[in-house]
Design a protein around this motif. Structure first.
Motif, short mmCIF file in Angstrom:
data_model
loop_
_atom_site.label_atom_id
_atom_site.label_comp_id
_atom_site.label_asym_id
_atom_site.label_seq_id
_atom_site.Cartn_x
_atom_site.Cartn_y
_atom_site.Cartn_z
N ILE A 49 0.84 -1.20 0.00
CA ILE A 49 0.00 0.00 0.00
C ILE A 49 0.87 1.24 0.00
O ILE A 49 0.65 2.18 -0.76
CB ILE A 49 -0.96 -0.01 1.21
CG1 ILE A 49 -2.01 -1.10 1.05
CG2 ILE A 49 -1.63 1.35 1.38
CD1 ILE A 49 -2.81 -1.39 2.31
N LEU A 50 1.90 1.26 0.84
CA LEU A 50 2.77 2.43 0.93
C LEU A 50 3.62 2.63 -0.32
O LEU A 50 4.04 3.75 -0.61
CB LEU A 50 3.66 2.32 2.17
CG LEU A 50 2.92 2.49 3.50
CD1 LEU A 50 3.84 2.15 4.66
CD2 LEU A 50 2.35 3.89 3.62
N GLN B 73 2.49 2.54 -3.20
CA GLN B 73 1.64 3.20 -4.19
C GLN B 73 1.68 4.71 -4.08
O GLN B 73 1.05 5.41 -4.87
CB GLN B 73 0.19 2.71 -4.05
CG GLN B 73 0.02 1.23 -4.22
CD GLN B 73 0.45 0.73 -5.57
OE1 GLN B 73 0.20 1.38 -6.58
NE2 GLN B 73 1.12 -0.40 -5.59
N THR C 167 1.19 8.41 -1.73
CA THR C 167 0.28 8.92 -0.71
C THR C 167 -0.92 9.57 -1.38
O THR C 167 -0.79 10.45 -2.24
CB THR C 167 0.98 9.96 0.19
OG1 THR C 167 1.52 10.98 -0.63
CG2 THR C 167 2.09 9.31 1.01
N SER C 168 -2.07 9.10 -1.00
CA SER C 168 -3.34 9.67 -1.45
C SER C 168 -4.40 9.27 -0.44
O SER C 168 -4.13 8.52 0.51
CB SER C 168 -3.71 9.16 -2.85
OG SER C 168 -4.02 7.79 -2.82
N THR D 124 -4.93 5.39 -0.55
CA THR D 124 -3.91 4.60 0.14
C THR D 124 -4.02 4.78 1.66
O THR D 124 -3.78 3.84 2.41
CB THR D 124 -2.48 4.97 -0.31
OG1 THR D 124 -2.27 6.35 -0.12
CG2 THR D 124 -2.27 4.61 -1.76
N GLN E 3 -6.86 2.47 2.71
CA GLN E 3 -6.41 1.09 2.66
C GLN E 3 -5.48 0.76 3.83
O GLN E 3 -5.61 -0.29 4.45
CB GLN E 3 -5.67 0.81 1.35
CG GLN E 3 -6.56 0.77 0.15
CD GLN E 3 -5.75 0.52 -1.12
OE1 GLN E 3 -4.53 0.47 -1.11
NE2 GLN E 3 -6.45 0.36 -2.23
N LEU E 4 -4.56 1.66 4.11
CA LEU E 4 -3.64 1.44 5.22
C LEU E 4 -4.37 1.45 6.56
O LEU E 4 -4.05 0.66 7.45
CB LEU E 4 -2.54 2.51 5.21
CG LEU E 4 -1.37 2.29 6.15
CD1 LEU E 4 -0.65 0.99 5.82
CD2 LEU E 4 -0.41 3.46 6.07
N LEU F 236 -6.14 -6.86 -0.25
CA LEU F 236 -5.37 -5.62 -0.42
C LEU F 236 -4.03 -5.91 -1.09
O LEU F 236 -3.54 -5.09 -1.90
CB LEU F 236 -5.15 -4.95 0.93
CG LEU F 236 -6.36 -4.26 1.55
CD1 LEU F 236 -6.05 -3.81 2.97
CD2 LEU F 236 -6.80 -3.09 0.70
N ASN G 39 -3.12 -4.23 -4.72
CA ASN G 39 -1.97 -3.34 -4.90
C ASN G 39 -0.89 -3.95 -5.77
O ASN G 39 0.04 -3.24 -6.18
CB ASN G 39 -1.41 -2.94 -3.54
CG ASN G 39 -2.31 -1.93 -2.89
OD1 ASN G 39 -2.39 -0.79 -3.31
ND2 ASN G 39 -3.01 -2.35 -1.85
#
Length: 95
Positions: free
Chosen positions: A39-40, A42, A44-45, A48, A51-52, A89, A93
């Motif tokens: 996830i990280l 991908q 930062t948004s 994400t 998801q995190l 997840l 990803n």
């Protein structure tokens, strides 16, 4: 999958809870950390972040359920949900 398979797995988990605790903590933590890493990667948004957040809450929820000594049935279902969502997840990803 058959519901008898889940009930047999739940009974096995309940009967041998203290044997499964270390195994499932390691398994669930490894799967959760792989999901968090992907996830990280991908960037930062908001997506994400959500998801995190879901990944972290599920991992901590299972570990907290074990520490709080909740009923084995609740711990079993938290484990299944945590592993399922974190695996989803991971695949999401990797695409």
């Amino acid at each position: 999958m058959n519901s008898s398979y889940f009930s047999a797995a739940k009974n096995e988990f309940s009967e041998n809870l203290y044997l499964y605790i270390p195994l499932t903590i390691i398994l669930q933590s490894c799967v959760g950390s792989i999901a968090a890493m992907l996830i990280l990667m991908q960037g930062t948004s908001l997506l994400t972040f959500v998801q995190l957040l879901v990944c972290t809450v599920l991992c901590m929820g299972y570990n907290g359920a074990l520490l709080a000594q909740l009923k084995p049935t609740i711990s079993f279902w938290l484990l299944l949900v945590s592993l399922s969502v974190n695996t989803a997840l991971i695949f999401l990803n990797l695409l």
